[in-house]
Scaffold this active site. Structure first.
Site, mmCIF file in Angstrom:
data_model
loop_
_atom_site.group_PDB
_atom_site.id
_atom_site.type_symbol
_atom_site.label_atom_id
_atom_site.label_comp_id
_atom_site.label_asym_id
_atom_site.label_seq_id
_atom_site.Cartn_x
_atom_site.Cartn_y
_atom_site.Cartn_z
ATOM 1 N N HIS A 36 1.059 -1.488 -0.155
ATOM 2 C CA HIS A 36 -0.365 0.363 0.014
ATOM 3 C C HIS A 36 0.887 0.845 -0.035
ATOM 4 O O HIS A 36 2.549 1.527 0.352
ATOM 5 C CB HIS A 36 -0.983 -0.063 1.341
ATOM 6 C CG HIS A 36 -0.518 -0.104 2.385
ATOM 7 N ND1 HIS A 36 -0.028 1.304 2.742
ATOM 8 C CD2 HIS A 36 -0.332 -1.034 4.108
ATOM 9 C CE1 HIS A 36 0.693 0.687 4.109
ATOM 10 N NE2 HIS A 36 0.725 -0.456 4.403
ATOM 11 N N CYS A 86 3.127 -4.369 6.882
ATOM 12 C CA CYS A 86 3.040 -4.265 5.204
ATOM 13 C C CYS A 86 3.975 -3.609 4.186
ATOM 14 O O CYS A 86 4.970 -3.180 5.474
ATOM 15 C CB CYS A 86 1.629 -3.323 5.348
ATOM 16 S SG CYS A 86 -0.266 -4.082 5.462
#
Length: 304
Positions: free
Chosen positions: A191, A207
């Site tokens: 992301h 992440c």
């Protein structure tokens, strides 16, 4: 590597950065893994952080810090020359979909049907919130303007610092996940970010984090179902068709907070294939020692 660790702890301000699209390389033959060429950059006059320069050349902060030991990450000296490490050894993994080498904090994307590889710098998980290191998965779904739902653990950690997180962080430019997300499992995503620093550092909750233009590029070009492989390869090797053997050594990932904060280098071990690659009569042992000591990540010829 103490400068890199210090930078990761001190960088709390969002510096302006110069955006760029993914660095694209023609794929070499199946018998080669070497791509690109290094270059040098003279730091201009004025206030230019290393993050500005890293973004300009599509690098993470760690890439520049490794290749230029001792450089000031906040205010590199105007007029000084920086090595821009754009020659790379491809990871030892199938040339398919997305390959993420957490050790060098780079993402490699092999577009289907094209003989190219796109390389983007990434930020990864903090100590104890590690990004996966040996995992094959896929892009399961994509979402523009994602929301963020902090886990109970994250909410508790922030509360201990006096920050109360909402149950669901609404979509928008202030969202820590940025404006685009590729979901690759129940717990992980590739992301964006609402900050302009942290690419090339261990700052996420596990992440994979990219600069805005980079995640937008992936969002628009990577199909759902694309293969994603995580590897942890601080040492990369290649024997090229001309007989030259190259070795690139990155700083291994720290395993503990004490190791991360220590001024001592992280211990490094040689996988069997690397040890066999080095143990040849024409290997220059002085070059091997230099590479293992300095860990600049720069591919270097090791045979006479």
């Amino acid at each position: 590597m103490s400068m890199l660790r210090t930078t990761a702890l001190l960088l709390t301000l969002a510096f302006p950065s110069l955006s760029a699209l993914a660095t694209e390389y023609p794929l070499p033959s199946p018998k080669s893994r070497l791509v690109g060429e290094n270059q040098y950059y003279t730091v201009p006059e004025g206030k230019h952080t290393l993050e500005d320069i890293a973004a300009k050349f599509q690098l993470g902060l760690s890439n520049l810090l490794e290749a230029n030991p001792g450089v000031d990450p906040f205010l590199p000296t105007p007029g000084s020359k920086l090595l821009i490490p754009q020659q790379l050894i491809l990871p030892n993994a199938p040339r398919e979909g997305i390959v993420i080498n957490v050790a060098e904090m780079r993402l490699y994307y092999y577009p289907k049907g094209k003989k190219t590889v796109e390389v983007l710098p990434i930020g990864i998980g903090q100590i104890g919130k590690d990004t996966p290191e040996n995992w094959v998965t896929s892009v399961q779904r994509k979402r523009a303007n994602p929301t963020w739902t902090p886990t109970p653990r994250i909410r508790k950690e922030y509360a201990a610092k006096g920050e109360i997180l909402p149950a669901v962080w609404p979509a928008g430019p202030d969202n820590p996940m940025g404006l685009y997300a590729l979901y690759i499992g129940n717990l992980y995503a590739i992301h964006g970010t609402n900050a302009s620093f942290g690419i090339g550092l261990r700052v996420s909750q596990g992440c994979v984090r990219l600069r805005h233009d980079d995640i937008e590029h992936l969002f628009k070009n990577v199909p759902v179902g694309t293969r994603v492989q995580f590897v942890n390869q601080p040492i990369k090797i290649t024997e090229e068709p001309d007989g030259k053997r190259y070795l690139a050594v990155h700083q291994p990932l720290s395993r503990t907070v004490a190791e991360f904060e220590s001024t001592e280098p992280v211990s490094i071990s040689l996988p069997k294939d690397v040890a066999k690659f080095i143990a040849k009569a024409d290997t220059d042992s002085s070059v091997i020692k230099k590479l293992l000591d300095e860990r600049t990540g720069v591919p270097t010829v090791i045979n006479q």
